[in-house]
Scaffold this motif. Structure first.
Motif, PDB file in Angstrom:
ATOM      1  N   VAL A  91       9.852 -20.386 -44.060  1.00  0.00           N
ATOM      2  CA  VAL A  91      11.161 -20.974 -44.183  1.00  0.00           C
ATOM      3  C   VAL A  91      11.631 -21.101 -42.628  1.00  0.00           C
ATOM      4  O   VAL A  91      11.210 -20.394 -41.947  1.00  0.00           O
ATOM      5  CB  VAL A  91      12.408 -20.484 -45.145  1.00  0.00           C
ATOM      6  N   PRO A  92      12.201 -21.997 -42.221  1.00  0.00           N
ATOM      7  CA  PRO A  92      12.931 -22.051 -40.826  1.00  0.00           C
ATOM      8  C   PRO A  92      13.561 -20.721 -40.352  1.00  0.00           C
ATOM      9  O   PRO A  92      14.013 -20.245 -41.351  1.00  0.00           O
ATOM     10  CB  PRO A  92      13.860 -23.449 -41.117  1.00  0.00           C
ATOM     11  N   THR A  93      13.413 -20.616 -39.279  1.00  0.00           N
ATOM     12  CA  THR A  93      13.970 -19.097 -38.830  1.00  0.00           C
ATOM     13  C   THR A  93      15.700 -19.158 -39.134  1.00  0.00           C
ATOM     14  O   THR A  93      16.174 -18.064 -39.073  1.00  0.00           O
ATOM     15  CB  THR A  93      13.843 -18.966 -37.354  1.00  0.00           C
ATOM     16  N   VAL A 139      -2.118 -25.010 -33.963  1.00  0.00           N
ATOM     17  CA  VAL A 139      -1.071 -24.674 -33.572  1.00  0.00           C
ATOM     18  C   VAL A 139      -0.061 -25.599 -33.146  1.00  0.00           C
ATOM     19  O   VAL A 139       1.256 -25.256 -33.594  1.00  0.00           O
ATOM     20  CB  VAL A 139      -1.287 -23.903 -32.042  1.00  0.00           C
ATOM     21  N   ARG A 140      -0.468 -26.755 -32.719  1.00  0.00           N
ATOM     22  CA  ARG A 140       0.570 -27.682 -32.769  1.00  0.00           C
ATOM     23  C   ARG A 140       1.232 -28.112 -34.132  1.00  0.00           C
ATOM     24  O   ARG A 140       2.203 -28.701 -34.032  1.00  0.00           O
ATOM     25  CB  ARG A 140      -0.161 -28.903 -32.081  1.00  0.00           C
ATOM     26  N   ILE A 141       0.174 -28.327 -34.971  1.00  0.00           N
ATOM     27  CA  ILE A 141       0.941 -28.689 -36.275  1.00  0.00           C
ATOM     28  C   ILE A 141       1.774 -27.717 -36.953  1.00  0.00           C
ATOM     29  O   ILE A 141       3.178 -28.150 -37.246  1.00  0.00           O
ATOM     30  CB  ILE A 141      -0.281 -28.800 -37.410  1.00  0.00           C
ATOM     31  N   ILE A 142       1.467 -26.428 -36.865  1.00  0.00           N
ATOM     32  CA  ILE A 142       2.616 -25.752 -37.196  1.00  0.00           C
ATOM     33  C   ILE A 142       3.978 -25.671 -36.476  1.00  0.00           C
ATOM     34  O   ILE A 142       5.057 -25.593 -36.863  1.00  0.00           O
ATOM     35  CB  ILE A 142       2.227 -23.915 -37.241  1.00  0.00           C
ATOM     36  N   GLU A 143       3.660 -25.930 -35.149  1.00  0.00           N
ATOM     37  CA  GLU A 143       4.959 -26.019 -34.285  1.00  0.00           C
ATOM     38  C   GLU A 143       5.810 -27.295 -34.933  1.00  0.00           C
ATOM     39  O   GLU A 143       7.009 -27.525 -34.657  1.00  0.00           O
ATOM     40  CB  GLU A 143       4.594 -26.188 -32.694  1.00  0.00           C
ATOM     41  N   ARG A 144       5.122 -28.523 -35.138  1.00  0.00           N
ATOM     42  CA  ARG A 144       5.729 -29.570 -35.283  1.00  0.00           C
ATOM     43  C   ARG A 144       6.365 -29.556 -36.680  1.00  0.00           C
ATOM     44  O   ARG A 144       7.278 -30.025 -37.076  1.00  0.00           O
ATOM     45  CB  ARG A 144       4.715 -30.730 -35.496  1.00  0.00           C
ATOM     46  N   VAL A 145       5.789 -28.753 -37.809  1.00  0.00           N
ATOM     47  CA  VAL A 145       6.373 -28.530 -38.942  1.00  0.00           C
ATOM     48  C   VAL A 145       7.649 -27.779 -38.701  1.00  0.00           C
ATOM     49  O   VAL A 145       8.589 -27.964 -39.548  1.00  0.00           O
ATOM     50  CB  VAL A 145       5.370 -27.828 -39.856  1.00  0.00           C
ATOM     51  N   ALA A 146       7.654 -26.715 -37.799  1.00  0.00           N
ATOM     52  CA  ALA A 146       9.028 -25.947 -37.818  1.00  0.00           C
ATOM     53  C   ALA A 146      10.066 -26.844 -37.387  1.00  0.00           C
ATOM     54  O   ALA A 146      11.098 -26.591 -37.582  1.00  0.00           O
ATOM     55  CB  ALA A 146       8.451 -24.640 -36.740  1.00  0.00           C
ATOM     56  N   ALA A 147       9.639 -27.858 -36.225  1.00  0.00           N
ATOM     57  CA  ALA A 147      10.453 -28.528 -35.854  1.00  0.00           C
ATOM     58  C   ALA A 147      11.047 -29.627 -36.875  1.00  0.00           C
ATOM     59  O   ALA A 147      12.127 -30.075 -36.494  1.00  0.00           O
ATOM     60  CB  ALA A 147       9.898 -29.479 -34.495  1.00  0.00           C
ATOM     61  N   MET A 148      10.194 -29.960 -37.901  1.00  0.00           N
ATOM     62  CA  MET A 148      10.667 -30.841 -39.102  1.00  0.00           C
ATOM     63  C   MET A 148      11.785 -30.083 -39.775  1.00  0.00           C
ATOM     64  O   MET A 148      12.515 -30.817 -40.588  1.00  0.00           O
ATOM     65  CB  MET A 148       9.739 -31.155 -39.852  1.00  0.00           C
ATOM     66  N   ASN A 149      11.957 -28.739 -39.899  1.00  0.00           N
ATOM     67  CA  ASN A 149      12.974 -28.254 -40.442  1.00  0.00           C
ATOM     68  C   ASN A 149      12.982 -28.268 -42.043  1.00  0.00           C
ATOM     69  O   ASN A 149      13.886 -28.529 -42.559  1.00  0.00           O
ATOM     70  CB  ASN A 149      14.371 -28.184 -39.938  1.00  0.00           C
ATOM     71  N   PRO A 150      11.867 -28.254 -42.714  1.00  0.00           N
ATOM     72  CA  PRO A 150      11.558 -28.330 -44.054  1.00  0.00           C
ATOM     73  C   PRO A 150      12.350 -27.112 -44.664  1.00  0.00           C
ATOM     74  O   PRO A 150      12.455 -26.243 -44.176  1.00  0.00           O
ATOM     75  CB  PRO A 150      10.255 -28.643 -44.376  1.00  0.00           C
ATOM     76  N   ARG A 151      12.579 -27.272 -46.006  1.00  0.00           N
ATOM     77  CA  ARG A 151      13.307 -25.969 -46.748  1.00  0.00           C
ATOM     78  C   ARG A 151      12.274 -25.071 -46.975  1.00  0.00           C
ATOM     79  O   ARG A 151      12.468 -23.978 -46.712  1.00  0.00           O
ATOM     80  CB  ARG A 151      13.768 -26.551 -48.088  1.00  0.00           C
ATOM     81  N   ARG A 152      10.868 -25.469 -46.949  1.00  0.00           N
ATOM     82  CA  ARG A 152       9.860 -24.623 -47.238  1.00  0.00           C
ATOM     83  C   ARG A 152       8.475 -25.119 -46.615  1.00  0.00           C
ATOM     84  O   ARG A 152       8.178 -26.080 -46.866  1.00  0.00           O
ATOM     85  CB  ARG A 152       9.643 -24.083 -48.574  1.00  0.00           C
ATOM     86  N   PHE A 153       7.715 -24.334 -46.042  1.00  0.00           N
ATOM     87  CA  PHE A 153       6.333 -24.583 -45.664  1.00  0.00           C
ATOM     88  C   PHE A 153       5.379 -24.066 -46.595  1.00  0.00           C
ATOM     89  O   PHE A 153       5.649 -22.662 -46.524  1.00  0.00           O
ATOM     90  CB  PHE A 153       6.159 -24.486 -44.276  1.00  0.00           C
ATOM     91  N   VAL A 154       4.310 -24.625 -47.168  1.00  0.00           N
ATOM     92  CA  VAL A 154       3.570 -23.832 -48.051  1.00  0.00           C
ATOM     93  C   VAL A 154       1.998 -23.989 -47.574  1.00  0.00           C
ATOM     94  O   VAL A 154       1.820 -25.293 -47.421  1.00  0.00           O
ATOM     95  CB  VAL A 154       3.835 -24.332 -49.494  1.00  0.00           C
ATOM     96  N   CYS A 155       1.406 -23.062 -47.683  1.00  0.00           N
ATOM     97  CA  CYS A 155      -0.040 -23.393 -47.063  1.00  0.00           C
ATOM     98  C   CYS A 155      -0.985 -22.142 -47.971  1.00  0.00           C
ATOM     99  O   CYS A 155      -0.554 -20.876 -48.298  1.00  0.00           O
ATOM    100  CB  CYS A 155      -0.317 -23.320 -45.820  1.00  0.00           C
TER     101      CYS A 155
END
Length: 252
Positions: A240-242, A131-147
């Protein structure tokens, strides 16, 4: 680009090429990542893509991408054996870095990359940390998150564990047969709480956690997109970021 050192195969890699079917299934996530990387490369133009690989293991992703795209790669893994293997192969290359630490310690110190990738790794991290990782990734604002993560619930787990037993592949050994039965019936309360293995992992929970923080634009079922989720071996998610424009259609 410079050539990497010849690889020394790890036990994990030997398991991934156990037979032709296993090799094919494990190759699918890299094929799909290549498509996402190419989409992102077109957006950024000629500059180098910044890639962060969470739970990178022996950094196979770097080997797949480095001959195809100009990348600046950082991998994170907690395993001493995996980090040692990755450094032996790629450590001399200027666009390769690997951090031997928990992702929970590293992410807060990272700058925003273009792509954050986590292939078959989030199921091996305690859920409260995910949960904390996903929150941090969202805050980093990458163009895409892939898993990508395995499907460990529904009839798929029967197919996977019985098939594993029949061909002598070790994946079923994590489960008792009663646990395989209950997981296939979606009765996860009859299994021990999910920890850092496959048993008890529910990919739907992860997808919902991602939706709370980012916008999922693609959710693909492996090995074939038309296979119903209860029979898929794994799922591949692109978010992607919201704040990103709604230009990329979601596909099955």
């Amino acid at each position: 680009m410079q050539a990497a050192r010849p690889p020394e195969e790890t036990r994990y890699e030997r398991n991934q090429r156990f037979n032709a079917v296993v090799r094919w299934l494990h190759s699918l996530r890299f094929e799909h990542v290549l498509k996402v990387v190419e989409e992102t490369r077109r957006e950024v133009g000629d500059r180098t893509l910044r890639i962060l690989d969470i739970g990178c293991a022996h950094a196979r992703l770097f080997g797949v991408l480095n001959d195809r795209v100009a990348i600046d790669y950082t991998g994170i893994d907690v395993s001493t054996a995996f980090v040692r293997a990755a450094r032996a192969r790629y450590g001399d290359l200027p666009n390769f870095r690997i951090v031997h630490d928990s992702v929970m310690n590293v992410l807060p110190k990272m700058e925003s990359p273009d792509l954050v990738i986590a292939l078959e790794s989030l199921e091996h991290i305690p859920e409260h940390d995910v949960v904390r990782i996903i929150e941090r990734v969202a805050a980093m604002n990458p163009r895409r998150f892939v898993c990508s993560v395995p499907v460990e619930i529904g009839p798929a787990i029967w197919l996977k564990n019985i098939g594993s037993q029949l061909v002598g592949y070790p994946r079923h050994r994590e489960y008792r047969w009663a646990e395989t039965l209950w997981a296939g019936l979606y009765q996860l309360d009859r299994l021990p709480p999910h920890g850092t293995g496959h048993k008890g992992f529910d990919w739907r929970w992860l997808a919902q956690t991602i939706r709370h923080n980012m916008r999922i634009v693609r959710l693909t079922r492996f090995p074939l997109g038309f296979v119903p989720a209860p029979f898929a071996s794994s799922v591949f998610i692109v978010a992607v970021p919201t704040s990103a424009p709604e230009a990329e259609p979601r596909s099955a």
